[in-house]
Design a protein around this motif. Structure first.
Motif, short mmCIF file in Angstrom:
data_model
loop_
_atom_site.label_atom_id
_atom_site.label_comp_id
_atom_site.label_asym_id
_atom_site.label_seq_id
_atom_site.Cartn_x
_atom_site.Cartn_y
_atom_site.Cartn_z
N LYS A 9 7.20 3.93 4.72
CA LYS A 9 5.82 4.43 4.65
C LYS A 9 5.19 4.12 3.29
O LYS A 9 4.07 3.63 3.21
N SER A 10 5.94 4.43 2.22
CA SER A 10 5.40 4.19 0.88
C SER A 10 5.28 2.70 0.61
O SER A 10 4.34 2.25 -0.05
N THR A 11 6.22 1.94 1.15
CA THR A 11 6.16 0.47 0.97
C THR A 11 4.88 -0.07 1.61
O THR A 11 4.22 -0.96 1.06
N LEU A 12 4.52 0.51 2.76
CA LEU A 12 3.29 0.06 3.44
C LEU A 12 2.06 0.40 2.60
O LEU A 12 1.17 -0.45 2.42
N LEU A 13 2.02 1.63 2.07
CA LEU A 13 0.88 2.01 1.22
C LEU A 13 0.78 1.06 0.03
O LEU A 13 -0.30 0.57 -0.30
N ASN A 14 1.92 0.81 -0.59
CA ASN A 14 1.92 -0.09 -1.76
C ASN A 14 1.41 -1.47 -1.38
O ASN A 14 0.63 -2.08 -2.12
N ALA A 15 1.87 -1.96 -0.23
CA ALA A 15 1.47 -3.31 0.18
C ALA A 15 -0.03 -3.35 0.44
O ALA A 15 -0.71 -4.30 0.07
N LEU A 16 -0.56 -2.29 1.08
CA LEU A 16 -1.99 -2.26 1.39
C LEU A 16 -2.81 -2.08 0.12
O LEU A 16 -3.88 -2.67 -0.04
#
Ligand code: GDP
Ligand code: MG
Length: 305
Positions: free
Chosen positions: A162-169
């Motif tokens: 989840k946090s990886t997705l936020l970071n990527a976005l």
């Protein structure tokens, strides 16, 4: 007079009333036709947007820094325009209310999509057939999301990316990413531009029973955005269960799809390798502000909701 607050903003609006023809001639500034818009460069000062409201009213919109606004006001004064500090909208004729609302909303437009749609409105109202239905109200409420960022909450078990997705976005490291489940101690938010729609994205700590008091507290804190979310995303990877949420999720997102697929999701991504990000962005943007609303030629009653 200056219609916008005496504070920094994206765009300021200065209203010139009266003999605008003479005033603009003296200032060597073009005057758009009534209802028209024009970009103009004031030499050595700023690029401004000129909006001709009616025969006697012109709006000059420079960038919103206080210094710029002061200089534009001085520039006007130098060309014989007297300054009025009042900032009341009360005397505006109601027939132009929508246009004034549109202009007042300009500082809220933070993407070119929002700005272009707002600027298209004067001609949309001109071409309007005079009908209005509840579907128009619903469409306008969705378009208002372009001005007031919705709260998007991603919830799911720990350690699924989840946090990886936020970071990527977000394009940078905002949330804490770690191999140990439950690393995100508190929800971390970021304003993210989903191709023209800004959203406030909240990353929640993993939703699971925890014997760690700090993590437990973080999970409690996470319940609040879950309840307030305008758009709730349930997340799970191939090996975990969908989370239990206070209401039905607006989207079910399969995470870490490179490690395994699941067939019961609306979309999937593998944020660590940049897979599916485009799809995630489009799914959320199209759900909040559907393409039919963005391309509709009917007018937008701004901030009506
Ligand atoms: N294989 C794979 N690993 C990922 C992916 N996204 C995240 N991870 C890894 O999964 C672990 C947990 O990620 P994190 O973003 O902290 O998960 P969260 O607890 O759900 O926020 C980290 O080791 C990440 O590097 C992915 O798309 N594919
Ligand atoms: Mg996390």
């Amino acid at each position: 007079m200056c219609l916008t607050a005496n504070a920094p903003g994206a765009v300021a609006i200065i209203e010139v009333c009266g003999a605008v023809h003479t005033a603009m001639q003296q200032a060597q500034c073009p005057l758009p036709d009534v209802g028209g818009l024009q970009l103009h460069t004031i030499p050595d000062l700023d690029d401004v947007l000129l909006a001709r409201i009616d025969e006697h009213t012109l709006h000059i919109m420079p960038h919103g820094g206080r210094h710029v606004v002061r200089r534009v006001l001085h520039w006007l004064a130098d060309h014989g325009v007297s300054l009025d500090s009042a900032s009341s909208h009360a005397t505006w004729p109601s027939a132009q209310e929508h246009e004034h609302n549109m202009l007042a909303a300009l500082p809220l437009a933070r993407t070119s999509l929002a700005l272009e749609l707002l600027l298209a409105q004067p001609s949309r109202w001109q071409d309007w057939d005079g009908t209005w239905t509840p579907a128009d109200d619903a469409r306008c409420a969705r378009l208002d999301r372009l001005l007031h960022p919705p709260l998007v909450v991603l919830a799911g078990p720990p350690n699924i990316g989840k946090s990886t997705l936020l970071n990527a976005l977000a394009g940078r490291t905002r949330a804490l990413v770690d191999d140990a489940p439950g690393t995100t101690r508190d929800h971390v938010g970021a304003a993210i531009d989903l191709e023209g729609l800004i959203v406030h994205w909240v990353d929640t700590p993993g939703l699971r029973e925890s014997d760690d008091l700090i993590e437990e507290a973080a999970i409690q804190v996470a319940q609040d955005p879950l309840a307030r979310a305008d758009f709730l995303i349930a997340a799970a990877d191939a090996t975990t269960q969908w989370p239990e949420l206070p209401r039905t999720a607006d989207l079910r997102l399969a995470m870490r799809s490179d490690l395994g697929q699941r067939s019961d999701a609306d979309g999937q991504c593998a944020a660590a390798i940049g897979d599916g990000l485009e799809e995630v962005v489009q799914l959320i943007r199209d759900a909040l502000v559907p393409e039919a609303d963005r391309t509709s030629t009917r007018p937008w009653k701004v901030n009506a909701g």
